[in-house]
Each structure stands twice: as C-alpha cells, then as structure tokens.
Motif scaffolding. Structure first.
Motif, PDB file in Angstrom:
ATOM      1  N   VAL A 150     -66.889 -14.435 -24.405  1.00 23.57           N
ATOM      2  CA  VAL A 150     -67.061 -13.431 -25.454  1.00 23.57           C
ATOM      3  C   VAL A 150     -67.525 -14.102 -26.744  1.00 23.57           C
ATOM      4  N   LYS A 151     -66.884 -15.180 -27.118  1.00 21.36           N
ATOM      5  CA  LYS A 151     -67.256 -15.879 -28.355  1.00 21.36           C
ATOM      6  C   LYS A 151     -68.689 -16.400 -28.297  1.00 21.36           C
ATOM      7  N   ALA A 152     -69.140 -16.747 -27.089  1.00 24.40           N
ATOM      8  CA  ALA A 152     -70.503 -17.246 -26.919  1.00 24.40           C
ATOM      9  C   ALA A 152     -71.505 -16.130 -26.644  1.00 24.40           C
ATOM     10  N   ALA A 153     -71.034 -14.867 -26.692  1.00 24.91           N
ATOM     11  CA  ALA A 153     -71.881 -13.697 -26.417  1.00 24.91           C
ATOM     12  C   ALA A 153     -72.453 -13.730 -25.001  1.00 24.91           C
ATOM     13  N   GLU A 154     -71.743 -14.355 -24.077  1.00 18.32           N
ATOM     14  CA  GLU A 154     -72.126 -14.346 -22.662  1.00 18.32           C
ATOM     15  C   GLU A 154     -71.380 -13.184 -21.989  1.00 18.32           C
ATOM     16  N   PHE A 155     -71.837 -11.959 -22.280  1.00 14.16           N
ATOM     17  CA  PHE A 155     -71.039 -10.790 -21.913  1.00 14.16           C
ATOM     18  C   PHE A 155     -71.066 -10.469 -20.423  1.00 14.16           C
ATOM     19  N   ARG A 156     -72.132 -10.861 -19.729  1.00 14.78           N
ATOM     20  CA  ARG A 156     -72.133 -10.641 -18.278  1.00 14.78           C
ATOM     21  C   ARG A 156     -71.038 -11.473 -17.625  1.00 14.78           C
ATOM     22  N   LEU A 157     -70.944 -12.739 -18.033  1.00 18.28           N
ATOM     23  CA  LEU A 157     -69.896 -13.603 -17.493  1.00 18.28           C
ATOM     24  C   LEU A 157     -68.521 -13.200 -18.008  1.00 18.28           C
ATOM     25  N   ALA A 158     -68.480 -12.725 -19.249  1.00 16.80           N
ATOM     26  CA  ALA A 158     -67.210 -12.232 -19.791  1.00 16.80           C
ATOM     27  C   ALA A 158     -66.700 -11.058 -18.969  1.00 16.80           C
ATOM     28  N   GLN A 159     -67.619 -10.209 -18.517  1.00 11.04           N
ATOM     29  CA  GLN A 159     -67.205  -9.066 -17.706  1.00 11.04           C
ATOM     30  C   GLN A 159     -66.682  -9.524 -16.347  1.00 11.04           C
ATOM     31  N   LEU A 160     -67.344 -10.523 -15.745  1.00 14.62           N
ATOM     32  CA  LEU A 160     -66.871 -11.021 -14.451  1.00 14.62           C
ATOM     33  C   LEU A 160     -65.441 -11.549 -14.552  1.00 14.62           C
ATOM     34  N   SER A 161     -65.164 -12.280 -15.613  1.00 16.74           N
ATOM     35  CA  SER A 161     -63.810 -12.793 -15.800  1.00 16.74           C
ATOM     36  C   SER A 161     -62.850 -11.692 -16.255  1.00 16.74           C
ATOM     37  N   GLY A 162     -63.360 -10.782 -17.085  1.00 14.56           N
ATOM     38  CA  GLY A 162     -62.518  -9.715 -17.608  1.00 14.56           C
ATOM     39  C   GLY A 162     -61.996  -8.783 -16.533  1.00 14.56           C
ATOM     40  N   LEU A 163     -62.765  -8.574 -15.470  1.00 15.34           N
ATOM     41  CA  LEU A 163     -62.324  -7.690 -14.391  1.00 15.34           C
ATOM     42  C   LEU A 163     -61.022  -8.182 -13.760  1.00 15.34           C
ATOM     43  N   HIS A 164     -60.832  -9.495 -13.728  1.00 21.80           N
ATOM     44  CA  HIS A 164     -59.593 -10.047 -13.167  1.00 21.80           C
ATOM     45  C   HIS A 164     -58.424  -9.855 -14.125  1.00 21.80           C
ATOM     46  N   ILE A 165     -58.722  -9.727 -15.410  1.00 15.94           N
ATOM     47  CA  ILE A 165     -57.668  -9.565 -16.411  1.00 15.94           C
ATOM     48  C   ILE A 165     -57.202  -8.123 -16.483  1.00 15.94           C
ATOM     49  N   ILE A 166     -58.156  -7.177 -16.525  1.00 18.44           N
ATOM     50  CA  ILE A 166     -57.774  -5.778 -16.715  1.00 18.44           C
ATOM     51  C   ILE A 166     -57.055  -5.201 -15.507  1.00 18.44           C
ATOM     52  N   ALA A 167     -57.097  -5.898 -14.385  1.00 19.05           N
ATOM     53  CA  ALA A 167     -56.340  -5.428 -13.213  1.00 19.05           C
ATOM     54  C   ALA A 167     -54.845  -5.590 -13.427  1.00 19.05           C
ATOM     55  N   ASN A 168     -54.472  -6.377 -14.431  1.00 23.35           N
ATOM     56  CA  ASN A 168     -53.061  -6.585 -14.769  1.00 23.35           C
ATOM     57  C   ASN A 168     -52.737  -5.756 -16.015  1.00 23.35           C
ATOM     58  N   ALA A 169     -51.912  -4.740 -15.857  1.00 19.23           N
ATOM     59  CA  ALA A 169     -51.625  -3.819 -16.966  1.00 19.23           C
ATOM     60  C   ALA A 169     -51.018  -4.538 -18.171  1.00 19.23           C
ATOM     61  N   ASP A 170     -50.249  -5.584 -17.928  1.00 18.16           N
ATOM     62  CA  ASP A 170     -49.597  -6.297 -19.031  1.00 18.16           C
ATOM     63  C   ASP A 170     -50.576  -7.067 -19.904  1.00 18.16           C
ATOM     64  N   GLU A 171     -51.763  -7.348 -19.383  1.00 16.63           N
ATOM     65  CA  GLU A 171     -52.752  -8.145 -20.131  1.00 16.63           C
ATOM     66  C   GLU A 171     -53.788  -7.274 -20.840  1.00 16.63           C
TER      67      GLU A 171
END
Length: 327
Positions: A72-93
């Motif tokens: 995200v900080k590097a504006a690499e949003f496609r890769l940020a989304q790939l990693s983000g999908l693993h995070i949003i699957a966890n409600a606590d995160e």
C-alpha cells in the motif's frame, strides 16, 4: 528446538537483517525455508511480487499484514489486494486494515479489496457489514443495492447507525423494515418524506406499527403532504383507529370533505361523531337525498339539533328532513 547448524544460520540471517544486509539475509532465510523472514527481506528490497510469494508460503497473518502495508505504501495496489484478501478473511483484522487504508486516503482501493472478498468461501458478516458502512460514507449510491443483495449477512444495527450518521433515509427505512422496527420506519418516512416516503410502501409499514399514536401522526402527515391518498391510508388503518378521534382531527383542520369516502365506509357502526360529520358535509354540499338516507338509517346523532338547523333552510328538501325528524 532448531538443530545447531540451522539455529546458527538463523542467527546469522537475523544479524544480517538487523544490519540492513537484506540481500545476504534473503539468501540465508531462503536456505532454511524461513519464509516469514524472507518476505520481510523482499519488502525491504522493494521486491513486492516476491514478498507476496514468500508470504503465501509462510501463511502467517503477521507476514500478510507486513506485506500488505508495504505494498500500500508503495502504491502497489494489485499486490496489496492479493495480500489483503488473506487479511480480510479474519474478522478480527478487518478494522485495522480499513483504518490503515482510510488514513492514507485509498478509498477506491479499499472498496475494491473488500468487494473482491465477498465471493470468498471465508467471507463473514463483518466483511459485508463494513463494506456497507464504507458505501454509506463514500459511495451512498451503491448502498441500497448492497443492502438488498446481502440483507441476511449484515449487522443491521451497525448499518442503521451508519445510515443515520450519513443521512441516508431511504436506506435507513429499508433497514428498519428488515429489522422489524416498523415504528421507527414509519416515523422516518414521515420526518424525511422527500426522500424516504412512498405511499404503497408506507401503507405496508403503517399497518404493522405497534404505537397507535403513529397512526394519528400519519393522518396529520397525509393531510399536509398527500391529501389525495388520505382515504386510501384511512382504509388501511381503519380497524385500528378511534373514529371519533379521527373526526376530531379532521374537524380541527377543517378537512372533513377530504375523508368523505372513509366516513361513509365506517358509518355502518352508527357512531355519533361520524354521523354528524357526514351530516355537516351533506348540508354544506347540498346532498339532501344522502342526508335523508343517513338520518333514516342511523339514529345515533343529535336529532333535535339537526331539526332546528334545517327547519328554516331555504331548500325545501332540507325542511322536509326537519319535519321528518320532528315527527
């Protein structure tokens, strides 16, 4: 415990990493399959695709968060989304991730990330709810469709607060109805009528309210803003209102004529306020035949008062009704 040789290699890799020798640390961590540390090296080397690949093999929440934030900080949003999908699957995160994107103003990218996660097998109520909250704040034109599609997967109470805070009254009514809060739904439709009221929808809602006072408030509202639909409203709530009170309300606003259809529909109950209201209307409009029929079929009214009122009327039919009453 790690074997002595592996432990020493790990220690060497950690020291290289601490001293900023990321290329060397990368080689070392790759040798011992420490993918979490390897992903951190790739982050510092700004090799973000490799960081995502390493995080996938590490399968650690902390690693996914590190890689996502770096992307995200590097504006690499496609890769940020790939990693983000693993995070949003966890409600606590989810809350921390949303806050991180919001603070940096990456709203579009955040919405794309959450929307892309809706079809995932691990999609949870929090994901659907927080996306709705974000729509309320930033994309209100998309909220109603979202509510209709996923109303069974939402935290309704949280979205009600979001709609209130962002003045989305039609969406608020939808949520109240789905939550069986019909009193609040009716009151919102009345108070925010330019955007929230629809006659057909309102009839469905008002027929299910628990607080009877809202029925009389609805009559006042229709007298002021939808007089042409008044009789239809009254037909809907007729079995739940006090007809004498309705007549009193109509008289106070001098709008008896608007409700003639309703008054005639309930006259079979032979209530004095209803009978006398209709008699006033018939006299004002010169409907003598209807007046004669009414006084002939209904007895619960002040017959002497009506006779005195008609006995010197200029219309012959009126005087005949007075004579009939005296007789």
């Amino acid at each position: 415990a790690l074997p002595i040789s592996v432990a020493r290699i790990q220690e060497c890799g950690d020291r290289c990493f601490t001293e900023g020798l990321y290329e060397a640390a990368k080689i070392i961590f790759n040798t011992i399959n420490n993918y979490s540390a390897l992903a951190s090296c790739y982050v510092h080397l700004k090799q973000f695709q490799a960081a995502v690949d390493a995080a996938r093999r590490a399968n650690s929440m902390q690693t996914w968060k590190e890689v996502n934030r770096a992307c995200v900080k590097a504006a690499e949003f496609r890769l940020a989304q790939l990693s983000g999908l693993h995070i949003i699957a966890n409600a606590d995160e989810l809350e921390d991730l949303i806050q991180f994107y919001e603070q940096r103003g990456h709203i579009e990218e955040l919405l794309q990330l959450l929307e892309s996660g809706l079809g995932h097998e691990r999609a949870h109520m929090g994901l659907f709810t927080e996306l709705g909250v974000l729509f309320a704040k930033f994309k209100p034109d998309k909220l109603m469709e979202h509510l209709k599609l996923f109303n069974n997967r939402l935290n309704i109470a949280r979205l009600i607060r979001a709609c209130e805070g962002n003045h989305l009254w039609a969406e608020l009514v939808f949520l109240y109805v789905h939550y069986s809060e019909f009193d609040h739904a009716a009151e919102t439709m009345i108070e925010r009528s330019p955007v929230a009221w629809n006659h057909r929808h309102f009839k469905t809602v008002i027929s299910q309210v628990a607080n009877i006072e809202i029925l009389y408030r609805a009559i006042d509202f229709y007298l002021a803003e939808a007089p042409g639909e008044l009789n239809d409203l009254l037909a809907t709530i007729s079995e739940r209102v006090d007809h004498a009170r309705v007549v009193q309300l109509l008289r106070r606003q001098k709008r008896l004529a608007l409700a003639q259809e309703y008054l005639q529909s309930v006259q079979a109950q032979d209530l004095q306020p209803v009978n006398e209201a209709l008699h006033d209307l018939f006299i004002d409009m010169g409907y003598w035949e209807q007046l004669a029929e009414s006084v002939g079929q209904h007895k619960n009214f002040d017959q002497l008062e009506l006779a005195l009122r008609l006995e010197r009327h200029e219309q012959l039919l009126a005087r005949r009704i007075a004579a009939l009453l005296y007789r």
